[in-house]
Design an enzyme around this catalytic site. Structure first.
Site, PDB file in Angstrom:
ATOM      1  N   GLU A  13     -13.449 -20.174 -11.972  1.00  0.00           N
ATOM      2  CA  GLU A  13     -12.096 -20.547 -11.310  1.00  0.00           C
ATOM      3  C   GLU A  13     -12.362 -21.606 -10.368  1.00  0.00           C
ATOM      4  O   GLU A  13     -11.490 -22.359 -10.211  1.00  0.00           O
ATOM      5  CB  GLU A  13     -11.512 -19.160 -10.407  1.00  0.00           C
ATOM      6  CG  GLU A  13     -11.515 -18.179 -11.176  1.00  0.00           C
ATOM      7  CD  GLU A  13     -10.141 -18.283 -11.814  1.00  0.00           C
ATOM      8  OE1 GLU A  13      -9.236 -19.172 -11.436  1.00  0.00           O
ATOM      9  OE2 GLU A  13      -9.833 -17.387 -12.850  1.00  0.00           O
ATOM     10  N   SER A  19     -12.559  39.662  15.394  1.00  0.00           N
ATOM     11  CA  SER A  19     -13.680  40.090  16.315  1.00  0.00           C
ATOM     12  C   SER A  19     -14.585  38.724  16.678  1.00  0.00           C
ATOM     13  O   SER A  19     -15.587  39.142  17.208  1.00  0.00           O
ATOM     14  CB  SER A  19     -14.448  41.214  15.810  1.00  0.00           C
ATOM     15  OG  SER A  19     -13.777  42.227  15.721  1.00  0.00           O
TER      16      SER A  19
END
Length: 680
Positions: free
Chosen positions: A80, A338
């Site tokens: 590129e 509990s």
């Protein structure tokens, strides 16, 4: 000479004016800022748990060069913009080459856009591709090069590059097409990632595989011609299958959704404390357990590292395909059953009301209009407090809470960071019911409390991000260190679940201190455990709170808890992890039987006092009042009386001490004191 000088001054002035004009334009019209990026939640090693799309559902994951295969970077620049590292945004040689080719061919056959110009175009898209837009791209490229480094420009390009559909950036593309980050790429993958941005829609592998294959082949040929790839490897890579679209990672779904809200605008990555491997194992375990439990059953769990309070795994639900699966069930208040009983007894120990071997009666008893009964509706009669906690007996827990004070207990939970949701009723009804689950708490609340129990009773907030580890968050001492250790010793001696051998003194594995809980109507099953340096909390139930008849915390949640501990790394067991030594100590005679008489009052030293040590070594006269004569203990040791019958305490040095006053009926009061030198 004068003319030359004048011309030189004029040209210099024009140049200066031009430079100033350029600088002014640069300041007035700066390049656009980087668009919003997808938030990514990772573990400390960078493994992605989940990514979130930006506007319009696009995936735009930030690119970081150190996380991208260098071979891809080299190939991209070679194809590129081969002079990317030397030009200043515009490549004059590329411009001349493109112009020459266009004149020779009579049409544009090659472009001259640098990667910087392409970055400018991605930052500021323009609908028309003409000379004006080209000039603007060139101007923006010069601005970008002036402001940013080459690495920053390249990272911006690799964040915004289109890869077809709603994919932007090489990181998103690598996950979508290959199922992994771009840190390791094959030649075929590198070629495809270069070919796709050249024609993102025309070469989409999922829609146009033939175009994707041919575009990839052209890039492979180019890499071979440029000497970046062996010709044989290029030919073999061209035959690789074209990938199909894959899903993005989706581990820690609920936790990631919460963590993304903490992200900083300029840093769209949240580094969580979650451990990727442990999170994956925990999710598989939760899913398997929920599937085996029956239709629409959900499982939620947290794993917390005790030393740092860091959350290492968080499962908000077993499956999003089950009812309620989209809800984070670790953050929804449910009845804890509990599971709060250890803290009730711990506060009673701190208050001098009881000790592990204090005898207490488990028999039917009414508290105004409230009459608790045991889960199995059987009463055991005379038991120790340790036995009452290990077997989760209800009446002793309610009686102890009545002495501690339900309002005080609830306030202690709130100060510790847990916020119990309590109905607005009389304290003697709903308040005492807190002992049996009459207040809503979340999995996170319980994990916070139990991690505090593991840290000598000091509760601190859970830590969810790596950056928060080590930050001195304010803590709250919900129990004294002594009481917290006694409670853990009791819980380690609780009956083990079926199929699990009890921890022995010779076992290399640390014993697990655990407590189960079952809410009224079997709507919630809980198990909370501490061991191997971790705290684990497990919840099992229906998201809509439908009952699961007969499914208790011990049956439904405890096996999962032990399976989770099997996932955790082995830690060397400390002596107190394997031995109930705290329970073997003699219980002072006044605490051998639990009684409900008025507690004595300590006048000196008051609770939480800071007292200077006397320079001459003299002791302190302990003072208090009660219904009967008082006996005094400091850190469990009796205090001697002087000739006048006064209790004289001589501290051994600076530090923290626990002073207890016990009357003849067994009622006691605790005062925590810090002795300091005169210098502080």
């Amino acid at each position: 000479m004068h003319r030359v000088l004048t011309a030189w001054v004029c040209s210099g002035g024009i140049a200066l004016a031009a430079i100033l004009g350029v600088l002014a334009l640069d300041r007035i019209f700066p390049p656009p800022a980087l668009a919003e990026r997808s938030v990514v939640v990772t573990d400390a090693r960078g493994q992605i748990f989940r990514a979130f799309p930006v506007e319009d559902g696009r995936w735009r994951l930030a690119a970081h060069l150190q996380e991208i295969d260098p071979a891809f970077i080299d190939a991209l620049i070679a194809i590129e913009d081969e002079r990317f590292h030397t030009h200043r945004g515009i490549d004059p040689r590329a411009v001349l080459r493109a112009a020459f080719n266009a004149v020779r061919a009579g049409e544009i056959v090659s472009g001259a856009s640098t990667l910087t110009m392409q970055t400018a175009r991605l930052l500021e898209p323009r609908p028309q591709r003409n000379l004006g837009s080209k000039l603007m791209e060139s101007w923006r490229a010069l601005q970008l090069e002036h402001r940013y480094s080459k690495e920053e420009i390249l990272e911006t390009y690799l964040t915004l590059t289109p890869y077809g559909g709603n994919l932007e950036g090489v990181t998103a593309a690598s996950w979508a097409w290959f199922g992994h980050p771009p840190d390791r790429l094959t030649p075929a993958q590198i070629a495809l990632l270069i070919a796709l941005p050249q024609a993102p829609e025309a070469r989409r592998p999922d829609l146009r595989p033939d175009n994707a294959r041919s575009g990839r082949a052209r890039i492979l040929d180019r890499l071979a011609r440029d000497g970046l790839l062996a010709a044989g490897i290029a030919r073999e890579s061209a035959d690789d299958p074209v990938p199909d679209r894959q899903n993005f990672p989706s581990l820690a779904w609920h936790a990631s959704d919460t963590l993304r809200l903490t992200v900083e605008a300029d840093r769209p990555r949240v580094v969580s404390t979650l451990d990727y491997a442990l999170q994956a194992d925990a999710e598989r375990l939760a899913h398997a357990a929920a599937s085996a439990a029956g239709p629409d059953v959900q499982v939620a769990l947290l794993i917390v590292e005790n030393d740092t309070r860091a959350v290492r795994a968080a499962v908000g639900s077993a499956s999003r395909g089950i009812a309620g699966g989209w809800i984070d069930l670790t953050d929804r208040p449910r009845s804890p059953g509990s599971t709060l009983k250890p803290f009730i007894y711990g506060m009673a120990f701190d208050d001098g009301l009881a000790a592990p071997h204090t005898r207490i009666t488990d028999a039917p008893r009414r508290f105004d209009s409230y009459m608790p009964e045991n889960f199995d509706r059987v009463f055991r009669g005379d038991v120790t407090v340790a036995q009452a906690l290990q077997h989760s007996l209800n009446v002793p827990a309610v009686e102890t809470l009545d002495a501690v004070g339900a309002s005080r207990f609830a306030a202690g939970l709130r100060f510790a960071g847990a916020s119990p949701a309590i109905a607005d009723r009389a304290e003697t009804e709903t308040g005492l019911a807190i002992a049996l689950g009459g207040a809503g708490l979340t999995v996170r609340d319980l994990a916070t409390l139990y991690a505090g129990l593991a840290n000598d009773g000091e509760v601190r907030p859970l830590v969810w991000t790596v950056g928060a580890i080590g930050i001195d968050e304010p803590g709250m001492q919900i129990l004294s260190a002594e009481s917290a250790r006694e409670i853990l010793a009791i819980l380690r001696g609780a009956p083990q679940p079926a199929g699990r051998a009890p921890a022995s003194l010779t076992s290399e594995a640390p014993a697990i201190a655990f407590k189960t809980g079952t809410s009224w109507g079997f709507r919630d099953a809980w198990a909370a455990g501490i061991g191997a340096g971790y705290t684990v909390v497990v919840w099992v139930g229906h998201a809509d709170a439908r009952p699961r008849t007969g499914q208790t915390g011990r049956d439904a949640a405890l096996p999962i808890l032990f399976d989770v501990f099997d996932l955790l790394p082995r830690a060397e067991a400390r002596t107190e992890d394997r031995s109930p030594w705290l329970l073997d100590r003699d219980t002072p005679q006044p605490l051998q039987r639990y009684r409900r008489d008025p507690a004595p009052e300590i006048l000196f030293p008051p609770d939480d006092a800071e007292v200077w040590m006397e320079a001459d070594g003299r002791g302190y006269v302990l003072a208090g009042r009660g219904e009967t004569a008082l006996s005094w203990f400091v850190d469990g040791e009796p205090v001697a009386l002087n000739a006048a019958g006064e209790p004289i305490w001589q501290p051994t040095g600076p530090g923290f001490y626990s002073v207890r006053a016990v009357d003849r009926t067994g009622r006691a009061t605790l005062s925590r004191v810090r002795i300091v030198t005169s210098q502080g």
